[in-house]
Design a protein around this motif. Structure first.
Motif, mmCIF file in Angstrom:
data_model
loop_
_atom_site.group_PDB
_atom_site.id
_atom_site.type_symbol
_atom_site.label_atom_id
_atom_site.label_comp_id
_atom_site.label_asym_id
_atom_site.label_seq_id
_atom_site.Cartn_x
_atom_site.Cartn_y
_atom_site.Cartn_z
ATOM 1 N N ALA A 69 27.077 53.898 139.580
ATOM 2 C CA ALA A 69 26.070 53.341 138.659
ATOM 3 C C ALA A 69 24.877 52.808 139.441
ATOM 4 C CB ALA A 69 26.685 52.222 137.826
ATOM 5 N N THR A 70 24.838 53.102 140.738
ATOM 6 C CA THR A 70 23.743 52.593 141.566
ATOM 7 C C THR A 70 22.543 53.537 141.492
ATOM 8 O OG1 THR A 70 25.318 51.586 143.106
ATOM 9 C CG2 THR A 70 23.062 51.946 143.913
ATOM 10 N N CYS A 91 28.387 60.117 126.170
ATOM 11 C CA CYS A 91 26.949 59.982 125.922
ATOM 12 C C CYS A 91 26.255 59.837 127.268
ATOM 13 C CB CYS A 91 26.665 58.759 125.051
ATOM 14 S SG CYS A 91 27.486 58.861 123.455
ATOM 15 N N GLU A 97 22.619 59.549 129.395
ATOM 16 C CA GLU A 97 21.182 59.245 129.348
ATOM 17 C C GLU A 97 20.398 60.486 129.798
ATOM 18 O OE1 GLU A 97 20.385 55.812 131.676
ATOM 19 O OE2 GLU A 97 18.461 55.431 130.697
ATOM 20 N N ARG A 100 21.012 56.222 144.507
ATOM 21 C CA ARG A 100 21.933 56.619 145.587
ATOM 22 C C ARG A 100 21.690 58.087 145.908
ATOM 23 N NH1 ARG A 100 23.893 56.787 140.924
ATOM 24 N NH2 ARG A 100 25.143 58.533 140.193
ATOM 25 N N THR A 120 28.947 56.688 136.460
ATOM 26 C CA THR A 120 29.854 55.770 135.775
ATOM 27 C C THR A 120 29.515 55.782 134.287
ATOM 28 O OG1 THR A 120 29.957 54.387 137.734
ATOM 29 C CG2 THR A 120 30.557 53.341 135.646
ATOM 30 N N ALA A 171 19.395 60.572 133.393
ATOM 31 C CA ALA A 171 20.423 60.605 134.446
ATOM 32 C C ALA A 171 20.444 61.993 135.084
ATOM 33 C CB ALA A 171 21.788 60.267 133.857
ATOM 34 N N ARG A 172 20.668 62.023 136.390
ATOM 35 C CA ARG A 172 20.689 63.326 137.072
ATOM 36 C C ARG A 172 21.849 64.184 136.578
ATOM 37 N NH1 ARG A 172 20.048 60.950 143.082
ATOM 38 N NH2 ARG A 172 21.483 59.425 142.177
ATOM 39 N N HIS A 210 19.696 59.356 124.863
ATOM 40 C CA HIS A 210 20.928 59.939 125.399
ATOM 41 C C HIS A 210 21.180 61.305 124.738
ATOM 42 C CE1 HIS A 210 21.617 55.986 127.023
ATOM 43 N NE2 HIS A 210 22.798 56.313 127.502
ATOM 44 N N ALA A 265 27.654 62.710 139.796
ATOM 45 C CA ALA A 265 28.646 61.837 139.172
ATOM 46 C C ALA A 265 27.948 60.614 138.611
ATOM 47 C CB ALA A 265 29.688 61.417 140.205
#
Ligand SMILES: Cc1cc2nc3c(=O)[nH]c(=O)nc-3n(C[C@H](O)[C@H](O)[C@H](O)COP(=O)(O)O)c2cc1C
Length: 166
Positions: A90-91, A56, A58, A94, A39, A61-62, A135, A37
């Protein structure tokens, strides 16, 4: 490596874009045995016939590779009182396993994770993934649109901060 001029241009772009008030969503999917997940404030309506939206993502991002693998994802539109969820998803760094455990959620018809108290949710099937710089633009068919139970104020991102919009 960016030149100082490119850094300055990027800073100006970020500041100016920050004045475009945007709603805040959590996009989520399941792949490789884990829920993914993040944000996102880039969810946008694209087409009514067929029903399409985009987000969009990145490339680092996982969620990026996860959504390509899963082919489906859920979008939860956040209310102002869901700020903690926006911060959490958005951390950086995590832990992946159980990252959805601290947020009340359920599975939609497509099996995608959706936040229980979202203002609205969408269940989507990936149609195209367009590379766009650092992205990718993920265009998806909307299979299910649903309204949340209440009409609480929306969480909005504006000038680098969150606020509530009634
Ligand atoms: C208000 C806000 C909006 C964001 N919008 C996006 C977005 O649209 N797309 C994106 O890829 N990352 C976006 N991010 C950043 C990701 O949420 C963040 O990098 C997240 O930790 C990525 O997930 P990962 O750590 O599992 O890779 C946003 C962050 C914030 C605070």
């Amino acid at each position: 490596m960016r030149t100082p001029e490119e850094e300055a241009a990027a800073g100006a772009f970020r500041l100016a874009m920050g004045r475009l008030a945007q709603g805040v969503c959590v996009v989520a999917t399941t792949a490789g045995g884990h829920d993914h997940a993040l944000t996102a404030n880039t969810v946008t309506s694209v087409s009514l016939d067929p029903l399409l939206l985009l987000v969009c993502v990145e490339t680092d991002a996982r969620f990026h590779d996860a959504v390509r693998e899963a082919g489906v994802f859920g979008v939860s539109v956040l209310a102002a009182d869901q700020r903690a969820a926006a911060d959490w998803f958005a951390t950086p760094g995590r832990p992946l396993p159980g990252q959805l455990d601290r947020v009340a959620h359920h599975r939609g018809d497509l099996g995608v994770p959706l936040l229980d108290d979202a203002l609205a949710t969408f269940e989507c099937a990936v149609r195209d993934i367009h590379p766009a710089g650092d992205h990718s633009i993920v265009v998806a068919e909307v299979r299910v649109s649903a309204l949340g139970r209440s009409t609480r104020p929306a969480l909005v991102h504006f000038r680098g901060a969150y606020s509530a919009l009634t």
